[in-house]
Write a protein that holds these residues in place. Structure first.
Motif, PDB file in Angstrom:
ATOM      1  N   VAL A  75     -11.189  -6.351   6.488  1.00 22.70           N
ATOM      2  CA  VAL A  75     -10.156  -5.214   5.838  1.00 22.70           C
ATOM      3  C   VAL A  75     -10.461  -4.986   4.553  1.00 22.70           C
ATOM      4  N   LEU A  76     -10.271  -6.050   3.865  1.00 20.55           N
ATOM      5  CA  LEU A  76     -10.382  -5.559   2.417  1.00 20.55           C
ATOM      6  C   LEU A  76     -11.477  -4.874   1.769  1.00 20.55           C
ATOM      7  N   ASP A  77     -12.833  -4.844   2.596  1.00 24.91           N
ATOM      8  CA  ASP A  77     -13.921  -4.185   2.440  1.00 24.91           C
ATOM      9  C   ASP A  77     -13.708  -2.618   2.354  1.00 24.91           C
ATOM     10  N   ALA A  78     -12.620  -2.258   3.193  1.00 25.24           N
ATOM     11  CA  ALA A  78     -12.449  -0.962   3.245  1.00 25.24           C
ATOM     12  C   ALA A  78     -11.020  -0.115   2.702  1.00 25.24           C
ATOM     13  N   VAL A  79     -10.327  -1.096   2.082  1.00 28.77           N
ATOM     14  CA  VAL A  79      -9.218  -0.692   1.641  1.00 28.77           C
ATOM     15  C   VAL A  79      -9.137   0.014   0.024  1.00 28.77           C
ATOM     16  N   ARG A 111       1.777  -6.549  -0.935  1.00 34.79           N
ATOM     17  CA  ARG A 111       2.445  -5.897   0.137  1.00 34.79           C
ATOM     18  C   ARG A 111       1.193  -5.403   1.088  1.00 34.79           C
ATOM     19  N   TYR A 112       1.288  -5.593   2.210  1.00 36.84           N
ATOM     20  CA  TYR A 112       0.102  -5.225   3.137  1.00 36.84           C
ATOM     21  C   TYR A 112       0.491  -4.018   4.186  1.00 36.84           C
ATOM     22  N   PHE A 113      -0.116  -3.181   4.436  1.00 33.98           N
ATOM     23  CA  PHE A 113       0.300  -2.018   5.364  1.00 33.98           C
ATOM     24  C   PHE A 113      -0.836  -2.143   6.462  1.00 33.98           C
ATOM     25  N   ALA A 114      -0.316  -1.462   7.785  1.00 38.45           N
ATOM     26  CA  ALA A 114      -1.231  -1.270   8.708  1.00 38.45           C
ATOM     27  C   ALA A 114      -2.201  -2.205   9.169  1.00 38.45           C
ATOM     28  N   SER A 115      -3.419  -2.168   9.142  1.00 39.13           N
ATOM     29  CA  SER A 115      -4.320  -3.119   9.730  1.00 39.13           C
ATOM     30  C   SER A 115      -4.568  -4.190   8.838  1.00 39.13           C
ATOM     31  N   ALA A 116      -4.223  -4.085   7.606  1.00 41.34           N
ATOM     32  CA  ALA A 116      -4.160  -5.019   6.591  1.00 41.34           C
ATOM     33  C   ALA A 116      -2.799  -5.812   6.838  1.00 41.34           C
ATOM     34  N   ARG A 117      -1.909  -5.464   7.277  1.00 42.01           N
ATOM     35  CA  ARG A 117      -0.706  -6.240   7.500  1.00 42.01           C
ATOM     36  C   ARG A 117      -0.986  -7.066   8.668  1.00 42.01           C
ATOM     37  N   ALA A 118      -1.819  -6.596   9.729  1.00 43.92           N
ATOM     38  CA  ALA A 118      -2.056  -7.423  11.035  1.00 43.92           C
ATOM     39  C   ALA A 118      -3.083  -8.317  10.742  1.00 43.92           C
ATOM     40  N   ASP A 161      -0.419  -3.131  -3.665  1.00 41.73           N
ATOM     41  CA  ASP A 161      -0.087  -2.629  -2.276  1.00 41.73           C
ATOM     42  C   ASP A 161      -1.737  -2.554  -1.852  1.00 41.73           C
ATOM     43  N   VAL A 162      -1.899  -2.917  -0.586  1.00 43.84           N
ATOM     44  CA  VAL A 162      -3.230  -3.122   0.004  1.00 43.84           C
ATOM     45  C   VAL A 162      -3.148  -1.964   1.030  1.00 43.84           C
ATOM     46  N   LEU A 163      -3.807  -0.973   1.183  1.00 44.00           N
ATOM     47  CA  LEU A 163      -3.728   0.329   2.054  1.00 44.00           C
ATOM     48  C   LEU A 163      -5.060   0.547   2.576  1.00 44.00           C
ATOM     49  N   PRO A 164      -5.163   0.174   4.009  1.00 42.78           N
ATOM     50  CA  PRO A 164      -6.170   0.570   4.537  1.00 42.78           C
ATOM     51  C   PRO A 164      -6.440   2.145   4.696  1.00 42.78           C
ATOM     52  N   PRO A 165      -7.328   2.567   5.141  1.00 46.26           N
ATOM     53  CA  PRO A 165      -7.766   4.283   5.360  1.00 46.26           C
ATOM     54  C   PRO A 165      -6.822   4.552   6.559  1.00 46.26           C
ATOM     55  N   PHE A 166      -6.144   5.562   6.420  1.00 42.16           N
ATOM     56  CA  PHE A 166      -5.050   6.064   7.422  1.00 42.16           C
ATOM     57  C   PHE A 166      -5.930   7.267   7.995  1.00 42.16           C
TER      58      PHE A 166
END
Length: 83
Positions: free
Chosen positions: A48-52, A6-13, A75-80
């Motif tokens: 993106v994966l470098d910062a999640v 499951r991707y969230f925020a910029s990872a989803r984009a 779940d792949v969560l970018p920094p918020f």
């Protein structure tokens, strides 16, 4: 085995999907899953994966060597940002 990512925020984009099922060999680790995600979405997702951070079945992943099981949810969560 099959896991759900499951991707969230910029990872989803970057991935272009909210979630997807990913096939991995038995005994694969979180690091193996991340490698497969980079291969599946080579355009924007690797950056993106470098910062999640990751949650595996709702628990934060500290060790990317952790072995996955069939049906796991990653779940792949970018920094918020926020306050």
């Amino acid at each position: 085995m099959t896991i759900v990512v499951r991707y969230f925020a910029s990872a989803r984009a970057a991935a272009g999907v909210d979630e997807e099922k990913v096939q991995l060999p038995s005994g694969a680790s979180v690091a193996d899953a991340v490698s497969e995600l980079r291969r599946l979405h080579p355009e924007g997702l690797p950056r993106v994966l470098d910062a999640v951070s990751y949650l595996l079945d709702g628990v934060a992943v500290r060790d990317l060597g952790r072995v996955l099981v069939d049906g796991a949810e990653l779940d792949v969560l970018p920094p918020f940002a926020g306050g």
